[in-house]
Design a protein around this motif. Structure first.
Motif, PDB file in Angstrom:
ATOM      1  N   LYS A  21      -4.401  -4.516  14.791  1.00 14.10           N
ATOM      2  CA  LYS A  21      -3.431  -4.897  13.760  1.00 14.10           C
ATOM      3  C   LYS A  21      -4.037  -5.834  12.717  1.00 14.10           C
ATOM      4  O   LYS A  21      -3.313  -6.473  11.950  1.00 14.10           O
ATOM      5  CB  LYS A  21      -2.209  -5.553  14.410  1.00 14.10           C
ATOM      6  CG  LYS A  21      -1.381  -4.580  15.250  1.00 14.10           C
ATOM      7  CD  LYS A  21      -0.111  -5.237  15.770  1.00 14.10           C
ATOM      8  CE  LYS A  21       0.737  -4.238  16.556  1.00 14.10           C
ATOM      9  NZ  LYS A  21       1.987  -4.849  17.080  1.00 14.10           N
TER      10      LYS A  21
ATOM     11  N   SER B  42      -5.266  -8.933   7.707  1.00  8.31           N
ATOM     12  CA  SER B  42      -4.554  -7.829   7.062  1.00  8.31           C
ATOM     13  C   SER B  42      -3.558  -8.320   6.023  1.00  8.31           C
ATOM     14  O   SER B  42      -2.949  -7.517   5.312  1.00  8.31           O
ATOM     15  CB  SER B  42      -3.810  -6.996   8.110  1.00  8.31           C
ATOM     16  OG  SER B  42      -2.760  -7.756   8.700  1.00  8.31           O
TER      17      SER B  42
ATOM     18  N   ASP C  13      -1.516   0.125   7.563  1.00  6.68           N
ATOM     19  CA  ASP C  13      -2.073  -0.366   8.824  1.00  6.68           C
ATOM     20  C   ASP C  13      -3.512  -0.824   8.628  1.00  6.68           C
ATOM     21  O   ASP C  13      -4.282  -0.210   7.886  1.00  6.68           O
ATOM     22  CB  ASP C  13      -2.026   0.740   9.886  1.00  6.68           C
ATOM     23  CG  ASP C  13      -0.600   1.133  10.252  1.00  6.68           C
ATOM     24  OD1 ASP C  13       0.292   0.273  10.087  1.00  6.68           O
ATOM     25  OD2 ASP C  13      -0.389   2.279  10.678  1.00  6.68           O
TER      26      ASP C  13
ATOM     27  N   SER D  89      -7.099  -2.525  10.758  1.00  2.51           N
ATOM     28  CA  SER D  89      -7.758  -2.714  12.048  1.00  2.51           C
ATOM     29  C   SER D  89      -9.100  -3.392  11.825  1.00  2.51           C
ATOM     30  O   SER D  89      -9.770  -3.147  10.815  1.00  2.51           O
ATOM     31  CB  SER D  89      -7.966  -1.360  12.743  1.00  2.51           C
ATOM     32  OG  SER D  89      -8.656  -1.518  13.966  1.00  2.51           O
TER      33      SER D  89
ATOM     34  N   GLY E 166      -8.630   0.003   6.632  1.00  2.00           N
ATOM     35  CA  GLY E 166      -7.268   0.535   6.622  1.00  2.00           C
ATOM     36  C   GLY E 166      -6.873   0.912   5.216  1.00  2.00           C
ATOM     37  O   GLY E 166      -7.726   1.204   4.367  1.00  2.00           O
TER      38      GLY E 166
END
Length: 246
Positions: A72, A91, A97, A99, A118
Motif C-alpha cells: 500500500k 503513496s 494503488d 506499492s 503504481g
C-alpha cells in the motif's frame, strides 16, 4: 543399527562394545539430539510487522535496523537497537494503488532509498534516520530503481558519499546526500547498457584510497551478464571510459 555402530566404531578405533558403553554414559534424549543438529534458530521479532499497511513486498536490514516496504505504499522502519518503529506513507498525493518496489538501507542503518510504483509511474525517495519525512529524488522520477551500491568504506552517518543506483532500464546513476542539507547534493548519469539493454539486478562497490586518488571497483549484474567497472579518480570519470565499450 548394530552394523552401523560397528562401522562407526571401526572408524573411530573403538569396539562396538566400547561405543555402546559410551552411549550409555552420555545418553541423548530425542529433543536434545534435535537441538544439537540445529545451526540456526527462528525468533519472532514482530508479529504485526506491516502494522496493517498492506502486505510486505520488500525488506532491507543494517545495524539492528529493518526497513519494510508494503503493497500500500508504506515504508516502515523498525529500530531494534534504539527501540521503537516509525512508518511513512510514500503513496501520499499519488493517484491509484501504490506499492513499494524496492527498499535499501546502508550497513550503518542511517540512510535509506525506496522506490514506489503504481498510478502515476515510479518515484524514488531518500530517507535519513534523523529526518521526519522522506525526500523525493526528482532526477529519478519515472525510473524504477532495482539496485543500490553503498560506498561502505567512506560512508558516514552524516553523508552517504558516492552511491551508485541501478535501474530496470539498464541505467546507472551516482548520487550523494549530506544529512544537514535535507536534500541530495547531486544525481549524475553514469552509464547505460545499449548493446543489450537489461535491468540491473544487483550492485556492489568497493573503494581504496591511494596516493594518487580513490580507486573504485563496481560490480553489476543483469539477468544474463556480469559487468565490472574499475578505475581511479571520480566515479564519473571511471564510467566515462566504458561508455563506448558496452
Amino acid at each position: 543399527m548394530g552394523t552401523h555402530l560397528n562401522i562407526e566404531a571401526k572408524r573411530r578405533g573403538t569396539t562396538s562394545c566400547e561405543f555402546t558403553e559410551l552411549n550409555k554414559l552420555n545418553p541423548l534424549k530425542p529433543s536434545e539430539m534435535d537441538q544439537s543438529r540445529q545451526v540456526f534458530t527462528v525468533d519472532l521479532l514482530e508479529r504485526y510487522a506491516s502494522k496493517g499497511r498492506g502486505v510486505i513486498t520488500c525488506m532491507a536490514a543494517g545495524n539492528d535496523v529493518i526497513l519494510l516496504g508494503t503493497s500500500k505504499g508504506w515504508l516502515i522502519r523498525h529500530d531494534f537497537g534504539a527501540g521503537g518503529s516509525s512508518d511513512f506513507d510514500l503513496s501520499s498525493g499519488r493517484p491509484g494503488d501504490q506499492s513499494i518496489h524496492r527498499v535499501f538501507v546502508d550497513p550503518g542503518g542511517g540512510h535509506c532509498i525506496a522506490t514506489v510504483v503504481g498510478g502515476g509511474g515510479a518515484e524514488t525517495f531518500y530517507m535519513h534516520a534523523k529526518w521526519s519525512k522522506p525526500r523525493v529524488l526528482g532526477r529519478l522520477k519515472g525510473l524504477i530503481v532495482n539496485a543500490v551500491a553503498w560506498n561502505r568504506q567512506l560512508i558516514t552517518e552524516a553523508s552517504t558519499k558516492e552511491v551508485v543506483i541501478g535501474t530496470d532500464n539498464g541505467q546507472l546513476f551516482e548520487m550523494a546526500v549530506d544529512e544537514k542539507d535535507k536534500r541530495e547534493k547531486y544525481i549524475k548519469f553514469l552509464f547505460e547498457l545499449k548493446e543489450l539493454p537489461e535491468a540491473f539486478m544487483a550492485l556492489q562497490m568497493e573503494t581504496a584510497t591511494l596516493s594518487n586518488g580513490t580507486r573504485y571497483y563496481v560490480m553489476a549484474v543483469t539477468p544474463t551478464r556480469l559487468y565490472s567497472f574499475t578505475g581511479i579518480g571520480l566515479l564519473e570519470t571511471v564510467f566515462a571510459s566504458y561508455l563506448e565499450r558496452v
